[in-house]
Design a protein around this motif. Structure first.
Motif, PDB file in Angstrom:
ATOM      1  N   GLU A  78       0.893  -1.268  -0.013  1.00 55.89           N
ATOM      2  CA  GLU A  78      -0.020   0.047   0.288  1.00 55.89           C
ATOM      3  C   GLU A  78       0.825   1.128  -0.036  1.00 55.89           C
ATOM      4  OE1 GLU A  78      -2.424  -0.431   3.385  1.00 55.89           O
ATOM      5  OE2 GLU A  78      -4.118  -2.010   2.434  1.00 55.89           O
ATOM      6  N   THR A  79       1.990   1.112   0.650  1.00 51.90           N
ATOM      7  CA  THR A  79       2.872   2.378   0.683  1.00 51.90           C
ATOM      8  C   THR A  79       4.068   2.350  -0.426  1.00 51.90           C
ATOM      9  OG1 THR A  79       4.543   1.414   2.181  1.00 51.90           O
ATOM     10  CG2 THR A  79       2.362   2.571   3.072  1.00 51.90           C
ATOM     11  N   ALA A  80       4.083   1.405  -1.270  1.00 49.82           N
ATOM     12  CA  ALA A  80       5.267   1.439  -2.356  1.00 49.82           C
ATOM     13  C   ALA A  80       5.186   2.743  -3.145  1.00 49.82           C
ATOM     14  CB  ALA A  80       4.729   0.307  -3.506  1.00 49.82           C
ATOM     15  N   ASP A  81       6.337   3.322  -3.351  1.00 53.60           N
ATOM     16  CA  ASP A  81       6.651   4.635  -3.969  1.00 53.60           C
ATOM     17  C   ASP A  81       6.884   4.343  -5.329  1.00 53.60           C
ATOM     18  OD1 ASP A  81       6.401   6.037  -1.615  1.00 53.60           O
ATOM     19  OD2 ASP A  81       8.357   5.799  -1.089  1.00 53.60           O
ATOM     20  N   SER A  82       7.028   2.971  -5.806  1.00 57.75           N
ATOM     21  CA  SER A  82       7.404   2.785  -7.198  1.00 57.75           C
ATOM     22  C   SER A  82       6.733   1.619  -7.575  1.00 57.75           C
ATOM     23  CB  SER A  82       8.884   3.083  -7.545  1.00 57.75           C
ATOM     24  OG  SER A  82       9.699   2.195  -6.815  1.00 57.75           O
ATOM     25  N   HIS A  84       8.484  -0.446  -9.184  1.00 54.14           N
ATOM     26  CA  HIS A  84       9.880  -1.382  -8.825  1.00 54.14           C
ATOM     27  C   HIS A  84       9.636  -1.836  -7.443  1.00 54.14           C
ATOM     28  CE1 HIS A  84      13.940  -2.415  -7.393  1.00 54.14           C
ATOM     29  NE2 HIS A  84      14.121  -2.838  -8.557  1.00 54.14           N
ATOM     30  N   ASP A  85       9.217  -1.021  -6.569  1.00 54.81           N
ATOM     31  CA  ASP A  85       9.114  -1.188  -4.868  1.00 54.81           C
ATOM     32  C   ASP A  85       7.895  -2.119  -4.978  1.00 54.81           C
ATOM     33  OD1 ASP A  85      11.274   0.294  -4.294  1.00 54.81           O
ATOM     34  OD2 ASP A  85      10.167   1.863  -3.754  1.00 54.81           O
ATOM     35  N   LEU A  86       7.030  -1.898  -5.427  1.00 53.40           N
ATOM     36  CA  LEU A  86       5.474  -2.639  -5.581  1.00 53.40           C
ATOM     37  C   LEU A  86       6.136  -4.138  -5.873  1.00 53.40           C
ATOM     38  CD1 LEU A  86       2.721  -2.953  -4.858  1.00 53.40           C
ATOM     39  CD2 LEU A  86       2.344  -2.155  -7.179  1.00 53.40           C
ATOM     40  N   VAL A  87       6.623  -4.379  -7.004  1.00 51.82           N
ATOM     41  CA  VAL A  87       7.018  -5.636  -7.570  1.00 51.82           C
ATOM     42  C   VAL A  87       7.830  -6.534  -6.578  1.00 51.82           C
ATOM     43  CG1 VAL A  87       8.241  -6.909  -9.146  1.00 51.82           C
ATOM     44  CG2 VAL A  87       6.986  -5.101  -9.974  1.00 51.82           C
ATOM     45  N   GLY A  88       8.764  -5.846  -5.825  1.00 58.16           N
ATOM     46  CA  GLY A  88       9.690  -6.503  -4.831  1.00 58.16           C
ATOM     47  C   GLY A  88       8.879  -6.784  -3.589  1.00 58.16           C
ATOM     48  N   ALA A  89       7.807  -5.920  -3.439  1.00 63.54           N
ATOM     49  CA  ALA A  89       6.950  -6.331  -2.230  1.00 63.54           C
ATOM     50  C   ALA A  89       6.028  -7.319  -2.351  1.00 63.54           C
ATOM     51  CB  ALA A  89       6.226  -5.048  -1.632  1.00 63.54           C
ATOM     52  N   MET A  90       5.810  -7.848  -3.542  1.00 62.49           N
ATOM     53  CA  MET A  90       4.619  -8.963  -3.750  1.00 62.49           C
ATOM     54  C   MET A  90       5.186 -10.129  -3.155  1.00 62.49           C
ATOM     55  SD  MET A  90       2.074  -7.266  -5.297  1.00 62.49           S
ATOM     56  CE  MET A  90       1.251  -8.676  -6.181  1.00 62.49           C
ATOM     57  N   PRO A 115      11.253  -2.569 -19.652  1.00 64.95           N
ATOM     58  CA  PRO A 115      11.134  -2.110 -18.115  1.00 64.95           C
ATOM     59  C   PRO A 115       9.683  -2.550 -17.870  1.00 64.95           C
ATOM     60  CG  PRO A 115      10.944  -0.438 -19.624  1.00 64.95           C
ATOM     61  CD  PRO A 115      11.510  -1.585 -20.589  1.00 64.95           C
ATOM     62  N   LEU A 116       9.765  -2.426 -16.424  1.00 61.79           N
ATOM     63  CA  LEU A 116       8.583  -2.851 -15.407  1.00 61.79           C
ATOM     64  C   LEU A 116       7.446  -2.030 -16.078  1.00 61.79           C
ATOM     65  CD1 LEU A 116       9.975  -3.346 -11.902  1.00 61.79           C
ATOM     66  CD2 LEU A 116       9.275  -5.207 -13.606  1.00 61.79           C
ATOM     67  N   ASP A 117       7.429  -0.794 -16.077  1.00 64.82           N
ATOM     68  CA  ASP A 117       6.249  -0.100 -17.009  1.00 64.82           C
ATOM     69  C   ASP A 117       5.776  -0.577 -17.997  1.00 64.82           C
ATOM     70  OD1 ASP A 117       8.546   1.053 -17.933  1.00 64.82           O
ATOM     71  OD2 ASP A 117       7.701   3.206 -17.700  1.00 64.82           O
ATOM     72  N   GLY A 118       6.791  -1.072 -18.904  1.00 65.55           N
ATOM     73  CA  GLY A 118       6.440  -1.844 -20.298  1.00 65.55           C
ATOM     74  C   GLY A 118       5.861  -3.019 -20.124  1.00 65.55           C
ATOM     75  N   ALA A 177      -1.362  -6.084 -12.031  1.00 68.89           N
ATOM     76  CA  ALA A 177      -2.151  -5.532 -13.116  1.00 68.89           C
ATOM     77  C   ALA A 177      -3.610  -6.148 -13.065  1.00 68.89           C
ATOM     78  CB  ALA A 177      -1.782  -5.866 -14.617  1.00 68.89           C
ATOM     79  N   ASP A 178      -3.731  -7.411 -12.752  1.00 68.93           N
ATOM     80  CA  ASP A 178      -4.893  -8.315 -12.464  1.00 68.93           C
ATOM     81  C   ASP A 178      -5.767  -7.532 -11.245  1.00 68.93           C
ATOM     82  OD1 ASP A 178      -7.078 -10.200 -12.768  1.00 68.93           O
ATOM     83  OD2 ASP A 178      -6.454 -10.797 -10.901  1.00 68.93           O
ATOM     84  N   GLU A 179      -4.954  -7.054 -10.289  1.00 61.25           N
ATOM     85  CA  GLU A 179      -5.452  -6.505  -8.701  1.00 61.25           C
ATOM     86  C   GLU A 179      -5.509  -5.023  -8.844  1.00 61.25           C
ATOM     87  OE1 GLU A 179      -3.522  -8.324  -5.567  1.00 61.25           O
ATOM     88  OE2 GLU A 179      -3.229 -10.167  -6.580  1.00 61.25           O
ATOM     89  N   GLU A 180      -5.150  -4.369  -9.950  1.00 63.81           N
ATOM     90  CA  GLU A 180      -5.487  -3.130 -10.053  1.00 63.81           C
ATOM     91  C   GLU A 180      -4.460  -2.272  -8.946  1.00 63.81           C
ATOM     92  OE1 GLU A 180      -9.240  -1.923 -10.769  1.00 63.81           O
ATOM     93  OE2 GLU A 180      -9.405  -2.736 -12.653  1.00 63.81           O
ATOM     94  N   LEU A 181      -3.421  -2.865  -8.696  1.00 65.28           N
ATOM     95  CA  LEU A 181      -2.382  -1.976  -7.722  1.00 65.28           C
ATOM     96  C   LEU A 181      -1.476  -1.140  -8.012  1.00 65.28           C
ATOM     97  CD1 LEU A 181      -1.295  -5.379  -6.034  1.00 65.28           C
ATOM     98  CD2 LEU A 181      -3.332  -4.140  -5.478  1.00 65.28           C
ATOM     99  N   TRP A 182      -1.580  -0.848  -9.524  1.00 64.59           N
ATOM    100  CA  TRP A 182      -0.813   0.293  -9.929  1.00 64.59           C
ATOM    101  C   TRP A 182      -1.219   0.563 -11.232  1.00 64.59           C
ATOM    102  CZ3 TRP A 182       3.046   2.374  -7.024  1.00 64.59           C
ATOM    103  CH2 TRP A 182       3.696   3.415  -7.621  1.00 64.59           C
ATOM    104  N   ASP A 183      -1.508   1.853 -11.388  1.00 63.67           N
ATOM    105  CA  ASP A 183      -1.823   2.532 -12.782  1.00 63.67           C
ATOM    106  C   ASP A 183      -0.861   2.502 -13.758  1.00 63.67           C
ATOM    107  OD1 ASP A 183      -4.356   3.029 -11.567  1.00 63.67           O
ATOM    108  OD2 ASP A 183      -3.631   5.445 -11.051  1.00 63.67           O
ATOM    109  N   SER A 184      -1.464   2.248 -15.159  1.00 57.08           N
ATOM    110  CA  SER A 184      -0.299   2.342 -16.236  1.00 57.08           C
ATOM    111  C   SER A 184      -0.725   3.267 -17.067  1.00 57.08           C
ATOM    112  CB  SER A 184      -0.692   1.205 -17.150  1.00 57.08           C
ATOM    113  OG  SER A 184       0.052   0.977 -18.266  1.00 57.08           O
TER     114      SER A 184
END
Length: 218
Positions: A78-82, A84-90, A115-118, A177-184
């Motif tokens: 919930e507090t991931a700043d990027s 990259h951080d979110l992927v690492g926290a999964m 890259p991860l956003d791609g 992406a499936d859980e809509e945890l980060w906007d693209s």
């Protein structure tokens, strides 16, 4: 002398009998008093002994630990700043649904060098298609639809290298992406292609974003 001692002994015996007797052979004329049973107040904290073995289950020490770990993972997500951080926290993917697995495979084969956003953008396009009403309504059928993804062979998705870090990342991105945890930034895009090609249909679409080597359209 003899008769005198005999007389004294007889007199003593008569005296003892007259006193009611108190020696070992004496019996009381009164009935013995009855002894009433006194109630015993058992202390509730007293140790009790039982005939059979008593087994008490030990507390499950892993429950609290697991719950605490889950809470920590949730807080980090919930507090991931990027991204990259979110992927690492999964947390580890565990058992994925068939649909999410198809999504992860598409990310792996189509965008593992991006890259991860791609990678997230590719996943977002597949999800958008499944929700659009213009394409099949599930991830697997979107990915295996004829003529859409070049890595699909005869309607089948190849197996990824499951020991690779690229597969671990693809699974994390697919779940995000499936859980809509980060906007693209591709938002509602339904199409994309590599920059090295220029398909005819691109002229009829609206470009949404360019991420690394892919251009995304609506």
């Amino acid at each position: 002398m003899f008769f005198r001692r005999a007389a004294i002994g007889a007199t003593a015996l008569v005296s003892l009998l007259a006193l009611g007797g108190a020696g070992a052979f004496a019996q009381s004329a009164e009935p013995a008093a009855s002894i009433e049973a006194m109630p015993i107040d058992l202390d509730q904290n007293m140790v009790r002994f039982v005939a059979s073995e008593v087994v008490q289950p030990l507390p499950d020490e892993t429950v609290g630990t697991t719950a605490e770990t889950d809470n920590e993972d949730s807080d980090t997500i919930e507090t991931a700043d990027s991204l990259h951080d979110l992927v690492g926290a999964m947390p580890p993917a565990g058992d994925m649904s068939g649909d999410v697995r198809c999504l992860a495979q598409a990310v792996y084969f189509e965008a593992r060098g991006e890259p991860l956003d791609g990678q997230l953008a590719v996943a977002r396009v597949i999800i958008n298609r499944a929700e659009s009403g213009l394409f099949p309504d599930n991830y697997c059928d979107v990915v295996t639809q004829r003529g859409q993804f070049s890595f699909v062979r005869n309607g089948r998705i190849p197996s990824p290298n499951q020991a690779s870090s690229a597969w671990t990342l693809a699974k994390a991105v697919a779940r995000i992406a499936d859980e809509e945890l980060w906007d693209s930034e591709v938002e509602d895009a339904l199409f994309f292609h590599a920059k090295r090609v220029r398909p005819a249909w691109a002229a009829r679409k609206i470009a949404r974003a360019t991420i690394d080597s892919h251009i995304f359209y609506r």
